[in-house]
Design an enzyme around this catalytic site. Structure first.
Site, PDB file in Angstrom:
ATOM      1  N   GLU A 117     -82.123 -32.886 -15.359  1.00 41.56           N
ATOM      2  CA  GLU A 117     -81.354 -32.197 -14.771  1.00 41.56           C
ATOM      3  C   GLU A 117     -80.830 -32.593 -13.286  1.00 41.56           C
ATOM      4  OE1 GLU A 117     -83.477 -28.209 -16.114  1.00 41.56           O
ATOM      5  OE2 GLU A 117     -84.251 -28.900 -14.401  1.00 41.56           O
ATOM      6  N   SER A 161     -94.424 -25.716 -14.296  1.00 41.09           N
ATOM      7  CA  SER A 161     -94.047 -24.745 -13.575  1.00 41.09           C
ATOM      8  C   SER A 161     -94.871 -24.184 -12.540  1.00 41.09           C
ATOM      9  CB  SER A 161     -93.394 -23.587 -14.404  1.00 41.09           C
ATOM     10  OG  SER A 161     -93.614 -22.174 -13.788  1.00 41.09           O
ATOM     11  N   TYR A 218     -56.084 -50.184  11.838  1.00 43.88           N
ATOM     12  CA  TYR A 218     -57.392 -49.288  12.094  1.00 43.88           C
ATOM     13  C   TYR A 218     -57.069 -47.973  12.722  1.00 43.88           C
ATOM     14  CZ  TYR A 218     -62.114 -48.469  12.698  1.00 43.88           C
ATOM     15  OH  TYR A 218     -63.529 -47.950  12.690  1.00 43.88           O
ATOM     16  N   HIS A 224     -68.226 -29.087 -30.286  1.00 42.32           N
ATOM     17  CA  HIS A 224     -68.030 -27.774 -29.962  1.00 42.32           C
ATOM     18  C   HIS A 224     -69.600 -27.332 -29.721  1.00 42.32           C
ATOM     19  CE1 HIS A 224     -63.607 -27.701 -30.141  1.00 42.32           C
ATOM     20  NE2 HIS A 224     -64.198 -28.254 -31.523  1.00 42.32           N
ATOM     21  N   SER A 243     -72.423 -44.494  15.421  1.00 41.77           N
ATOM     22  CA  SER A 243     -72.722 -44.738  13.815  1.00 41.77           C
ATOM     23  C   SER A 243     -73.713 -45.658  13.842  1.00 41.77           C
ATOM     24  CB  SER A 243     -71.453 -45.360  13.458  1.00 41.77           C
ATOM     25  OG  SER A 243     -71.186 -46.578  14.086  1.00 41.77           O
ATOM     26  N   ASN A 267     -62.756 -54.308  13.953  1.00 39.75           N
ATOM     27  CA  ASN A 267     -62.026 -53.744  12.974  1.00 39.75           C
ATOM     28  C   ASN A 267     -62.281 -55.009  11.538  1.00 39.75           C
ATOM     29  OD1 ASN A 267     -61.277 -52.179  14.748  1.00 39.75           O
ATOM     30  ND2 ASN A 267     -59.012 -52.886  14.736  1.00 39.75           N
ATOM     31  N   LYS A 292     -94.964 -24.605 -19.397  1.00 38.31           N
ATOM     32  CA  LYS A 292     -93.728 -25.259 -19.214  1.00 38.31           C
ATOM     33  C   LYS A 292     -93.816 -26.855 -18.918  1.00 38.31           C
ATOM     34  CE  LYS A 292     -90.150 -23.590 -18.720  1.00 38.31           C
ATOM     35  NZ  LYS A 292     -89.504 -23.293 -17.544  1.00 38.31           N
ATOM     36  N   GLN A 340     -64.454 -44.719  10.224  1.00 38.42           N
ATOM     37  CA  GLN A 340     -65.884 -44.473  10.375  1.00 38.42           C
ATOM     38  C   GLN A 340     -66.525 -43.775   9.441  1.00 38.42           C
ATOM     39  OE1 GLN A 340     -67.827 -44.108  14.365  1.00 38.42           O
ATOM     40  NE2 GLN A 340     -68.637 -42.386  13.621  1.00 38.42           N
TER      41      GLN A 340
END
Length: 465
Positions: free
Chosen positions: A289, A276, A316, A155, A22, A109, A282, A321
């Site tokens: 986004e 674009s 543990y 709406h 890890s 731990n 564009k 991990q």
């Protein structure tokens, strides 16, 4: 250099080693692990397990190891299983057998549970600072547009005119709640697991409360088994991060709409827009986004950890991990997205004329007309129906409210006298909504005053004051 293996005759298989490693992602815990190691060394000294000279050499070696890590002179190797293994190797290289004394009374731990709490408590303040920047950008725009009328929507249909500043401040309130959740989270996360050992504490005369105080925690964990098994703090942080992501996504969606040709409410600054590869004209709202899209990662990280935790017995288990990567990814994602969204909001130009011209569209003043009749004693049920008939009549005859003659008003309903036009004004409609929490410009300014005080307090907390 494994921290275990005395009872094993052979080494682990390559497949197990690759699965277990890890250090490639938990290396970022280095400063927190070293901080906890210094505190642990001092508690060992107070317990009589390190001499004054040994403590001095130990602290000096830990300081040198931290310097080497920061400079890139000390790095993990393929043989290091995790950050703890790597740092013990570095300590042994500097101190020889003395370095091995630091492991007394602690386990990976309680180490990793402590390191992750320290990491998160530190980085949550960075996240709050970035949220404050976004709140400030939204409030700055809101201050400029407290009196700018805009189409309020339900709406995604025109509903009632609102102050555009009021709409911007709605997002500030959401982010302010996010920050308050993080501050509340910090109170629960301020518990130190160090001293819990593997699960049962230690027979050595350690002082977990003193270690907790030195590391900036409010207290030491009262139950050693819970201390090493608990990942509530990580899951709760991921929930808070997911909520921030959801709020960023909602703001991002609105900005995408506002910047479209259909809305044309705002113009994005070139610095926070893209183009674009095929269409030269564009100007794309990529920041908004991506903010919307990144919310999926943040929500997914929460689901990932909750699924990992749901069936684990005490205490543990190696499954834990899997707690760090979703936490690290959520921290990185927020610190990446928040400055970009704050910059987008701070630099966007609001098309005031477009907003105000479209504010009354869609018969948005219908409710004001119905409420005028209510003030004159007409039951709201009748007022609602009468205004509904008036809307239908206007649609059939291709007219708006302000184009109706006195005769046409009365023809639809005797309730509509010529002076009914007194409420068919967008500025008047805004000003009339002056109750607490309403969209009247005066109430928007009141919100700004209160929010500045709130945000100032949040900024002070983030900076440690």
């Amino acid at each position: 250099m494994r921290l275990w293996g005395g009872r094993f005759e052979g080494g682990p298989a390559d497949a197990l080693t690759r699965l277990s490693v890890s250090v490639h992602f938990d290396w970022r815990l280095v400063p927190y692990d070293l901080l906890a190691s210094r505190a642990h060394a001092r508690v060992l000294h107070r317990a009589g397990l390190l001499t004054e000279d040994e403590l001095g050499r130990m602290i000096g070696a830990l300081d040198d190891l931290e310097r080497a890590c920061k400079a890139g002179e000390f790095r993990p190797t393929v043989a290091d299983e995790d950050v703890h293994t790597a740092l013990e190797r570095g300590l042994l290289e500097r101190l020889g057998t003395l370095g091995g004394k630091l492991r007394a009374g602690r386990s990976r731990n309680d180490q990793v549970a402590t390191d992750l709490r320290l990491y998160l408590r530190d980085h949550v303040r960075h996240i709050v600072s970035r949220l404050v920047e976004l709140e400030t950008a939204l409030m700055s725009q809101a201050e400029q547009h407290a009196e700018t009328a805009a189409p309020g929507m339900t709406h995604l249909q025109h509903a009632q005119p609102v102050s555009f500043g009021h709409q911007l401040l709605a997002h500030v309130h959401a982010f302010a709640r996010d920050i308050e959740r993080l501050r509340d989270w910090d109170r629960r996360a301020a518990v130190s697991p160090l001293g819990s050992g593997a699960l049962a504490g230690s027979s050595l005369p350690l002082d977990p409360q003193a270690v907790a105080r030195e590391l900036g925690f409010d207290s030491a964990a009262p139950n050693s088994m819970d201390a090493v098994a608990d990942r509530d703090f990580a899951a709760e942080f991921l929930f808070d991060a997911a909520m921030i992501g959801m709020h960023l996504s909602r703001l991002g969606e609105e900005i995408v709409l506002w910047a479209s040709q259909e809305f044309r409410w705002i113009e994005m600054d070139d610095a926070y827009s893209t183009g674009s590869s095929i269409m030269p004209q564009k100007k794309n709202p990529d920041v908004a986004e991506l903010a919307r899209g990144k919310s999926g990662r943040l929500i997914g990280n929460l689901m990932s950890l909750l699924t990992t935790l749901k069936g684990l017995p005490l205490t543990y288990n190696r499954d834990l991990q899997e707690d760090k990567e979703p936490v690290f990814d959520s921290v990185d994602t927020l610190l990446l997205v928040l400055p970009a969204v704050a910059g987008l909001v701070a630099t966007m130009r609001v098309n005031t004329a477009k907003l105000e011209s479209s504010a009354p569209d869609g018969f948005a003043l219908a409710t004001d007309l119905a409420e005028l009749l209510v003030r004159r004693g007409v039951p709201f049920r009748e007022a609602h129906e009468a205004v509904g008939h008036l809307v239908v009549w206007c649609q059939v005859n291709d007219k708006d409210f302000d184009e109706l003659t006195d005769e046409e008003l009365v023809k639809v309903s005797p309730h509509f006298t010529p002076d009914s036009r007194e409420v068919l004004s967008v500025p008047g409609a805004l000003a009339a909504r002056k109750a607490h929490g309403g969209t009247a410009p005066d109430r928007v300014r009141d919100q700004l005053v209160a929010l500045r005080e709130t945000v100032d307090g949040q900024a002070a907390w983030a900076s440690g004051n």
